[in-house]
Design an enzyme around this catalytic site. Sequence first.
Site, PDB file in Angstrom:
ATOM      1  N   VAL A  28       0.850  -1.188   0.000  1.00  0.00           N
ATOM      2  CA  VAL A  28       0.000   0.000   0.000  1.00  0.00           C
ATOM      3  C   VAL A  28       0.891   1.246   0.000  1.00  0.00           C
ATOM      4  O   VAL A  28       1.822   1.349   0.799  1.00  0.00           O
ATOM      5  CB  VAL A  28      -0.939   0.011   1.218  1.00  0.00           C
ATOM      6  CG1 VAL A  28      -1.854   1.232   1.162  1.00  0.00           C
ATOM      7  CG2 VAL A  28      -1.770  -1.268   1.248  1.00  0.00           C
ATOM      8  N   ASP A 140     -16.781 -10.379   5.994  1.00  0.00           N
ATOM      9  CA  ASP A 140     -15.642 -10.363   6.924  1.00  0.00           C
ATOM     10  C   ASP A 140     -15.704  -9.153   7.852  1.00  0.00           C
ATOM     11  O   ASP A 140     -14.723  -8.424   8.017  1.00  0.00           O
ATOM     12  CB  ASP A 140     -14.328 -10.384   6.140  1.00  0.00           C
ATOM     13  CG  ASP A 140     -13.146 -10.815   7.010  1.00  0.00           C
ATOM     14  OD1 ASP A 140     -13.383 -11.450   8.059  1.00  0.00           O
ATOM     15  OD2 ASP A 140     -12.000 -10.512   6.645  1.00  0.00           O
TER      16      ASP A 140
END
Length: 757
Positions: A28, A140
């Site tokens: 990232v 999730d």
Amino acid sequence: MSENEPAQMIEGRYRIVRNIAEGGMATVYEAIDERLGRTVAIKVMHTQLAKGPHREQFVERFRREANSAASIANPHIVQVYDTGEFNGLDFLVMEYVHGVNLRHEMNAQGTFSVRETLRVVAETLDGLASAHRAGVVHRDIKPENILINDRGHVQITDFGLAKAASQATLSSTGMLLGTAAYLAPEMIENNQATAQGDLYSVGIMAWEMLTGKVPFDSDNPVTLVFKHVHEDVPSVATVCQGIDPSVAAFIAHLTARQVDARPTDGAAAAEELSQLAAKLPLEAWQYRLHAEPIGGDHTDATAAALVGNIAEQAPLTGVPAGAATFKPSVPAFLADDVASNTVDTGGAADVNPPAPPVAPTTALDSSTPADASAPHKTQIMAQSGSETQVLPQAGDAFTRALAFSDEPDVASNGTGPKKQRSKKPLIIVLVIVLVLAAIGGTAGWWWFAGPGSYWSVPKPDDVTCDANASTECSLAGADWATYESTLKALGIPYKTHKEYSDDVAEGKIISSSVNKTKAVVNSRISKRANQELTVVVSKGVRMTTIPKDILDANSANGKDPLNALKKAGFDNVKHDESKDEYSMDTPQGVALTISPDPGTTAKHNDEVTVTLSKGPMPVTMPNIVGKTQDEMQAALGELKLTANVTEQYDDKVEAGQVISASQEAGAQLKWGDSVDVVISKGPEMATIPSGLVGKQESAVTKTLEGLGFEVKTDKVLGGLFGTVRTVKSGDTDLSNGGKIRLRDANGNPTVITLTIV
């Protein structure tokens, strides 16, 4: 990630500023969107995944995250702006969020008040309501995926596991994805993702916020998921005894084990919460269970947000020393002052909890390597199917605290001493290279040689292993049906064959092996070698049936009963030759008796007792000559011999006595044999007719000789007339006829004397 050095441009639009974090699936970066002039976060897939054997699965999940999040417009969902491919690597352009994730706050505070908890739940449900309306199920939801931005509001991230509700069933790879501590029962059992499953996860998260722990906890992830499937979530009131019953009931509604017992979707749950909040008394809002903070930031990388540089933490290895650290302001909703509404609750609730420290977290992909301290790990478990390949464990770690330097970035245009500008880029580049090399090497080791290259044989729930024992923990005796569900849930390939067992009950495991080597708990099953767990399951004690015709001497089983019982599968046949018996009717070797009876079904090792026939008993021929017929019959009958009697005249043996037998005395016979016996009728008699006197000598002589007599004559005066005057046998006068012996004792014909005149 060497493919994207700082200041590098992606698609001529996104200028990389710095590396924010590394994950097991992607790197990232903070970047500047040169076209729109805004800061964004870019997630770039790792090379080894993009070019590896499971590229399609990873790319599918990567793109699903973009499509799912992009289809939902809601302030409580982290936005995805763009997606594309750069140098063969997929990337996502995402909203750059300043804040922390909920896990960080939970670790810092320990527990939350009802007010704090319901606010997080309300905003989470609002975001999920939009997702559910768009037909998207997150799959999730957990504290790591709930971000608290610097304005104090919730933003849901990581839609990498999301699926369209109409397609929310088993994926093509057969994989069960999610975090064990928060998974809904239907997700565990059937890999069926539902909107109600998201609500279940929200309920577990709320339960944890209020109590400081999850309702089900275990070091064994298999035990954990089975508790979700087979046990009801206990009421939060069992821990928070002072909590308002309506709050406990709401959480119980979210965490109901049956899908139909929960609200239908996020909107329905949000409406229920709204009605609850309108009626909740002030003191109920203030309730908080005292609990010590967990300490440390163990934020799960799977669910962390794309966060801005609002705070600094202890630097990672390789980050220049001396990087400044500081704590940001507390998120708004946690810092709201409720002191003016303080109600005395007897110490049961803390109405003004201390402001927790916060730190930035960074949204990584769901394959970030696990933090060893993480208490709730995301599990990836494959469903049945030997062809299923289990991908590297996704999202099972807590996000690590990452430190960012507060010095000017290498991509900035700030001015400074030339000396400093010449060293800092080099240091940053070296740090990035070293960190990425370490992460890449670790990921490679994890997948090709480490835990990612094998499965560990799980411990059955019904087997007790002594940690201090020197012996290995065997699977023997475990219930196969339950253990098979465990293997399916974990995606462990297996094969079975069944055997009979005298010691192991039906349906229990007899033994287990991997590649013909005994397998015990924690034995490794190589993914690289395509190994599988071989399990031998007991069919119980083998049962078998005694042939119904085993006593029939004319049947095949009857002719050889011992072999017939062996073929039937009996292993404990008792035959004592000393107890075999003679039989007149049953041939030798044929069963006389058997216990249990023919046709009985019994265990193969039950005792079966057989008595065989020895056939007819041997006997010795007795001496019967001269015996009377009755005496002969008695002697032969005692020996079970059969007499075939005939009679004849005998001049020496009295009538009724045995003249002879076909078997001599002392001959070896057996029961049932026949003996030919001749019985005397005594001497043969003949009748002399009357009227012989006065007849001519020649005629009378002819008649008597014809009867077998010897004829002699005594002539008087020379027998002038030749006629018979008297007929005698010795002193017996037979002139008028009579019956006399035909022969004497020596067998000579009896002499008849005729007197002739």
